[in-house]
Design a protein around this motif. Sequence first.
Motif, mmCIF file in Angstrom:
data_model
loop_
_atom_site.group_PDB
_atom_site.id
_atom_site.type_symbol
_atom_site.label_atom_id
_atom_site.label_comp_id
_atom_site.label_asym_id
_atom_site.label_seq_id
_atom_site.Cartn_x
_atom_site.Cartn_y
_atom_site.Cartn_z
ATOM 1 N N ARG A 28 0.843 -1.201 0.000
ATOM 2 C CA ARG A 28 0.000 0.000 0.000
ATOM 3 C C ARG A 28 0.882 1.256 0.000
ATOM 4 N NH1 ARG A 28 -2.888 -1.164 4.244
ATOM 5 N NH2 ARG A 28 -4.488 -2.280 3.069
ATOM 6 N N PHE A 29 1.950 1.226 0.777
ATOM 7 C CA PHE A 29 2.880 2.362 0.816
ATOM 8 C C PHE A 29 3.530 2.567 -0.545
ATOM 9 C CE2 PHE A 29 7.368 3.636 1.244
ATOM 10 C CZ PHE A 29 7.214 4.928 1.730
ATOM 11 N N TYR A 30 4.007 1.485 -1.162
ATOM 12 C CA TYR A 30 4.631 1.591 -2.481
ATOM 13 C C TYR A 30 3.645 2.117 -3.515
ATOM 14 C CZ TYR A 30 8.705 -1.073 -0.841
ATOM 15 O OH TYR A 30 9.845 -1.492 -0.183
ATOM 16 N N CYS A 31 2.405 1.724 -3.342
ATOM 17 C CA CYS A 31 1.376 2.181 -4.267
ATOM 18 C C CYS A 31 1.162 3.691 -4.107
ATOM 19 C CB CYS A 31 0.073 1.415 -3.994
ATOM 20 S SG CYS A 31 -1.175 1.639 -5.265
ATOM 21 N N ASP A 32 1.096 4.143 -2.846
ATOM 22 C CA ASP A 32 0.900 5.581 -2.585
ATOM 23 C C ASP A 32 2.089 6.400 -3.081
ATOM 24 O OD1 ASP A 32 -1.505 4.993 -1.383
ATOM 25 O OD2 ASP A 32 -0.710 5.004 0.661
ATOM 26 N N GLU A 33 3.305 5.783 -3.102
ATOM 27 C CA GLU A 33 4.504 6.465 -3.557
ATOM 28 C C GLU A 33 4.668 6.422 -5.076
ATOM 29 O OE1 GLU A 33 6.854 8.223 -1.736
ATOM 30 O OE2 GLU A 33 5.340 8.053 -0.160
ATOM 31 N N ILE A 35 5.252 3.741 -6.861
ATOM 32 C CA ILE A 35 6.208 2.713 -7.295
ATOM 33 C C ILE A 35 5.499 1.608 -8.060
ATOM 34 C CG2 ILE A 35 7.780 0.925 -6.413
ATOM 35 C CD1 ILE A 35 8.542 2.857 -4.195
ATOM 36 N N VAL A 36 4.296 1.288 -7.645
ATOM 37 C CA VAL A 36 3.513 0.267 -8.345
ATOM 38 C C VAL A 36 2.116 0.828 -8.595
ATOM 39 C CG1 VAL A 36 2.759 -0.815 -6.184
ATOM 40 C CG2 VAL A 36 2.765 -2.161 -8.294
ATOM 41 N N GLU A 37 1.577 0.541 -9.786
ATOM 42 C CA GLU A 37 0.275 1.092 -10.167
ATOM 43 C C GLU A 37 -0.842 0.133 -9.786
ATOM 44 O OE1 GLU A 37 0.446 1.865 -14.314
ATOM 45 O OE2 GLU A 37 1.858 3.556 -14.131
ATOM 46 N N SER A 38 -1.969 0.727 -9.496
ATOM 47 C CA SER A 38 -3.162 -0.075 -9.183
ATOM 48 C C SER A 38 -4.381 0.576 -9.826
ATOM 49 C CB SER A 38 -3.361 -0.175 -7.666
ATOM 50 O OG SER A 38 -3.694 1.094 -7.119
ATOM 51 N N GLN A 39 -5.462 -0.167 -9.854
ATOM 52 C CA GLN A 39 -6.731 0.387 -10.296
ATOM 53 C C GLN A 39 -7.804 -0.092 -9.333
ATOM 54 O OE1 GLN A 39 -6.481 -1.681 -14.189
ATOM 55 N NE2 GLN A 39 -8.562 -2.410 -13.738
ATOM 56 N N ARG A 40 -8.895 0.588 -9.317
ATOM 57 C CA ARG A 40 -9.950 0.256 -8.378
ATOM 58 C C ARG A 40 -10.982 -0.675 -9.022
ATOM 59 N NH1 ARG A 40 -8.706 1.571 -3.054
ATOM 60 N NH2 ARG A 40 -7.475 3.487 -3.082
ATOM 61 N N SER A 41 -11.383 -1.662 -8.220
ATOM 62 C CA SER A 41 -12.448 -2.567 -8.665
ATOM 63 C C SER A 41 -13.790 -1.871 -8.503
ATOM 64 C CB SER A 41 -12.418 -3.851 -7.834
ATOM 65 O OG SER A 41 -12.776 -3.567 -6.486
ATOM 66 N N ALA A 42 -14.856 -2.520 -8.948
ATOM 67 C CA ALA A 42 -16.190 -1.940 -8.801
ATOM 68 C C ALA A 42 -16.511 -1.692 -7.334
ATOM 69 C CB ALA A 42 -17.233 -2.866 -9.434
ATOM 70 N N GLY A 43 -15.925 -2.514 -6.465
ATOM 71 C CA GLY A 43 -16.177 -2.349 -5.042
ATOM 72 C C GLY A 43 -15.206 -1.391 -4.369
ATOM 73 N N GLY A 44 -14.316 -0.762 -5.145
ATOM 74 C CA GLY A 44 -13.391 0.212 -4.598
ATOM 75 C C GLY A 44 -12.088 -0.373 -4.066
ATOM 76 N N HIS A 45 -11.830 -1.657 -4.316
ATOM 77 C CA HIS A 45 -10.605 -2.289 -3.826
ATOM 78 C C HIS A 45 -9.464 -2.117 -4.840
ATOM 79 C CE1 HIS A 45 -12.839 -4.070 -0.557
ATOM 80 N NE2 HIS A 45 -13.713 -4.608 -1.423
ATOM 81 N N ARG A 46 -8.229 -2.072 -4.311
ATOM 82 C CA ARG A 46 -7.058 -1.961 -5.196
ATOM 83 C C ARG A 46 -6.869 -3.281 -5.945
ATOM 84 N NH1 ARG A 46 -3.334 2.383 -3.152
ATOM 85 N NH2 ARG A 46 -3.987 2.909 -1.030
ATOM 86 N N MET A 47 -6.662 -3.174 -7.240
ATOM 87 C CA MET A 47 -6.364 -4.335 -8.064
ATOM 88 C C MET A 47 -5.086 -4.054 -8.861
ATOM 89 S SD MET A 47 -8.826 -6.334 -7.228
ATOM 90 C CE MET A 47 -8.697 -7.658 -8.463
#
Length: 319
Positions: A28-33, A35-47
Amino acid sequence: MTDDTQSRVLVSIGELARSTGLAVRTIRFYCDEGIVESQRSAGGHRMFDADSATERLLLVRRLRALGLGLSSIIDVLHGERSIAEAIATESARLDIEFKSLAWRRASLRAIETATPMQRAERLALLAAAQDGGVVHDCLVQFWRRILAPIPRRDIDMWVYWNVPEPPADPSIDEVVAYAELAALVADPDMNGAVRQQYWRNQSELIRDCRGLYIDVDDVLRDVVPLVSEGVRPHAGSELDRFVDAHAHARGDGDSPRFREQLLINATDSDHRIHRYWALTEQFFGTRVTVGRAHDWLYNALAHSTNLADAQHSNQPSLP
């Protein structure tokens, strides 16, 4: 939705944590920085894209395991430097850190092994020289002041030959000796004594400091093998050239009077100067320094002047 998007396998942060061995909070920290990309699911979760995110996080984990800082790792991920460059930078940083730790260890052991009567003095000495690199810079600056106004480019080789580098892994004796060198050059009177030794009496009359430096340096180079071979100081071409260099720089000529002037207020026998060069020998071994070569010329000059005085006093008086 494109074929590329359809072919990607998306995983949750929990699945990514299990596949990479990283904690969820770390991802989660790396994502906020960024470093790694994510996208949100329909339920709002990181994918996360399973392949690219796993590869990226494993690279981060491995580089972190080698001690690289996050800023260096981000530079690698952004293509601003290669992995090899980042590793080389970290290796160089560790070399400096190891030298610092080795210096501290030797200093602590030097205090630990000192006798009760030595301990307070040694503690003060070593506390004033906590870093070998800083001490080396002080030694270099000391000699640059002595040799001023000679351009730096002309004295770089002189400094290399006569200023010892701090040992990477110093012994107790070496760390104490190096600290003592620092204490010697910190003495304001030492600066005046060494300047007097190098530039001799009536230095204000010198018209060409650089020319004198070059001429004396040539003489010293020829004296070095004599010192190395144990040849006793004596009158000869080396001494004649040394005197002539000083005389020419002052618009004068070699004469018994001028030779006597070179000995006026001579500081060559100053115990601090002799101590300085004795300490450097602990690091240079058999290398003959400028200090020893200068001492040879001084003794040759003093001996020849005394001999001339004795010969003059033994001459029969005219009727």
